[in-house]
Design an enzyme around this catalytic site. Structure first.
Site, PDB file in Angstrom:
ATOM      1  N   CYS A   1     -17.926   3.283   5.832  1.00 52.37           N
ATOM      2  CA  CYS A   1     -19.262   3.872   5.770  1.00 52.37           C
ATOM      3  C   CYS A   1     -20.361   2.822   5.688  1.00 52.37           C
ATOM      4  O   CYS A   1     -21.548   3.157   5.723  1.00 52.37           O
ATOM      5  CB  CYS A   1     -19.386   4.790   4.552  1.00 52.37           C
ATOM      6  SG  CYS A   1     -18.173   6.134   4.543  1.00 52.37           S
ATOM      7  N   CYS A  56     -21.387   7.937  -0.910  1.00 57.27           N
ATOM      8  CA  CYS A  56     -21.323   6.657  -0.202  1.00 57.27           C
ATOM      9  C   CYS A  56     -22.544   5.797  -0.521  1.00 57.27           C
ATOM     10  O   CYS A  56     -23.616   6.311  -0.856  1.00 57.27           O
ATOM     11  CB  CYS A  56     -21.234   6.877   1.304  1.00 57.27           C
ATOM     12  SG  CYS A  56     -19.735   7.769   1.796  1.00 57.27           S
TER      13      CYS A  56
END
Length: 605
Positions: free
Chosen positions: A497, A549
């Protein structure tokens, strides 16, 4: 063939080899006359300079000389020190008026005699008086005969006479060994030459240095080298006078220690008192020589507060090679010698700290597990600063030079093994980092178990790259961040990510907040289940977030899958009735807490 008896050697020689001298009736052969004249002139040549030196500088006479500070001072000659090798290196032992301590100066520092001085101006004689070697009653050989009979000896005599006259002149010899040219000194008197290169607002120290430079800095026209006309230092010491130039340099910097006290004649009790005042470790000293050397380290440290602090933490022991130890005070084992050219040095040739790129001698050093040496302050600062980015990493505990983990080169130190920077002098700094690493390792193993990665991934199976190293695999796959509020690590998504984070603005440390602290800040702590059941809305759409994230962003599974490609798009709802969540919430792009999912599920049931 008829011969004639030589008046010197009494040997019959041919008439063609006999020389008739003017002023006497002796007949001397040419070899005897040449040898006699050469020996007589050479003997006089050896004596003329020394005799002139003794007459020019009689013991007890007052002279004016240039002292170490560049001033003209009056002194009394105590002793003359003749140099057979080079007259220009002759010295005088003198003492100042009203003082008892004597010292030596070179004759080139003596200010030439002028009118009113007691030192007389001496006359250098012509050719020496050479007596006939024959049996006459001491007739003198004419000078014209001397130059014709022994031209080399007469040339040597002329050279020595020039040297004798140079003793009374304002000359200095170039200190360059391959040159040795004689240079006439100009401007060495008491008058102050103009200073044109120094601005008016210059400091007194700069003006003083410029004055000395204009008076005593010389450049040899033959070799092009510059030197000091007082102490003959080459090259010229631009910032200091002669006395200051001889002062020792600070061990930790290049500054001169101008107020360095003398340790000569001090008793052991006085040395220990001095060491206590300077904060130097002398507990290991058994003999006075060791005590004196440890005190020398303290005395040869400048007044800079940083250097004064360094000397207090430095080891004062002496290594087996004879050099000073570069280590830290109190460590059980001294590091190897770092002096260039030392036979016992274990260094790989790098004499600079690879963290700050300054010389290792500029501060106390530590040797880490891999054998490399760094400044103690640099190693501490590196550990205290920790990981540079938002995500937690532990490369700062590796060796900065080779990346070693415990004496051998290898991967990043993310496992639970020993670290290269784990030194006894770094224990206080490394302890929080090791505790953080252990907490991250526990979270990583827990997530691997919950996700089922331990059973599915071939890399973790026997024969795989990460066999027996699940923590290394987890830290390669997952990201962890440190909460700005509670300082505890928390899960921040997968490393894949990170591509999406590159499009984000630069992170702020204040934004790195774990789920528990974020729930508390938003007032959504459940009184029954605490923060363990708190759910968050996806920042980009109206779905429950499954991913957290970059340490700052909650996302659903669909938006998370778009991060590696096009990136998630903000999709909002028109009303509460049309919202899949069925609640009122902020528009897309903002974080929003949904509350405790366990309580909400209980209400639905």
């Amino acid at each position: 063939m008829a011969g004639v008896e030589c008046g010197a050697c009494k040997v019959q020689v041919p008439l063609s080899e006999v020389v008739s001298l003017a002023g006497c009736s002796c007949l001397v052969c040419n070899p005897c006359l040449t040898t006699h004249v050469s020996n007589a002139i050479n003997l006089a040549s050896r004596q003329v300079v020394e005799t002139t030196f003794q007459k020019a500088y009689p013991v007890g006479q007052r002279i004016r000389y240039i002292d170490d500070q560049g001033d003209v001072t009056v002194g009394i000659i105590c002793k003359r020190n003749w140099s057979e090798e080079d007259w220009a290196r002759c010295t005088l032992t003198i003492r100042n008026l009203g003082a008892e301590e004597s010292f030596s100066i070179g004759i080139w520092r003596v200010v030439p005699a002028s009118r009113g001085d007691a030192v007389p101006r001496l006359r250098i004689p012509g050719l020496p008086r050479v007596i006939c070697p024959g049996s006459c009653s001491g007739a003198e050989i004419d000078g014209a005969y001397l130059r014709r009979i022994a031209p080399d000896a007469v040339t040597h005599w002329d050279d020595r006479c020039f040297e004798a006259s140079a003793l009374l002149s304002n000359l200095v010899r170039c200190p360059n060994g391959s040159c040795g040219a004689l240079i006439e000194r100009v401007g060495c008197g008491t008058s102050t030459p103009p200073i044109s290169a120094i601005p008016e607002n210059a400091s007194p120290r700069s003006k003083y240095a410029a004055l000395l430079r204009e008076r005593y800095r010389y450049r040899c026209a033959r070799c092009g080298k510059d030197f000091c006309g007082v102490c003959l230092e080459q090259p010229y010491h631009d910032r200091y006078n002669c006395r200051e130039n001889r002062a020792p340099q600070c061990r930790f910097c290049d500054n001169k220690v101008l107020d360095c006290p003398s340790l000569e004649g001090k008793r052991s009790k006085e040395l220990r008192k001095l060491a206590k005042e300077r904060g130097v470790d002398v507990s290991w000293c058994l003999y006075k020589a060791e005590l004196k050397r440890a005190c020398r380290l303290a005395c040869e440290t400048c007044v800079n507060p940083a250097c004064a602090e360094k000397v207090k933490t430095s080891c004062t022991k002496i290594l087996a090679c004879g050099h000073d130890c570069c280590g830290v005070r109190g460590e059980p084992r001294c590091p190897p010698c770092i002096e260039p050219g030392c036979a016992s040095a274990e260094s790989d040739g790098t004499m600079d700290c690879q963290i700050c790129w300054e010389a290792l001698r500029s501060g106390p050093c530590v040797q880490i597990a891999c054998g490399h040496i760094f400044h103690l302050s640099c190693a501490r600062e590196r550990i205290v600063q920790g990981f540079p980015g938002p995500e937690i990493s532990f490369n700062f505990m590796c060796c900065p030079l080779c990346g070693s983990r415990e004496g051998h080169s290898g991967g990043a130190q993310t496992s639970t093994g020993a670290v290269a920077m784990d030194h006894c002098m770094l224990a206080l700094e490394i302890k929080p980092a090791l505790e953080l690493r252990n907490d991250v390792a526990k979270l990583a193993k827990k997530r691997l178990k919950l996700s089922g990665e331990l059973r599915r991934q071939a890399e973790l199976q026997p024969g795989g790259e990460y066999e027996g190293r699940p923590v290394d695999y987890a830290l390669r796959k997952y990201l962890y961040f440190q909460c700005h509020r509670c300082k505890k690590p928390y899960f921040g998504g997968e490393r894949v990510c990170q591509n999406g984070q590159r499009n984000q603005q630069e992170f702020k440390v204040e934004d790195l907040v774990c789920g528990g602290c974020a729930a508390l800040a938003s007032g959504n702590k459940c009184e029954i289940h605490g923060t363990s059941g708190i759910e968050w809305k996806c920042r980009f759409c109206c779905s429950v977030a499954l991913w957290f994230c970059w340490g700052t962003t909650h996302m659903c599974d669909k938006c998370h899958s778009l991060c590696a490609t096009t990136g998630p798009r903000k999709i909002g709802c028109r009303s509460v009735e049309s919202c899949p969540l069925g609640i009122k919430h902020p528009p897309p792009g903002e974080e929003f807490c949904l509350g405790c999912s366990l309580c909400r599920f209980k209400d639905v049931v």
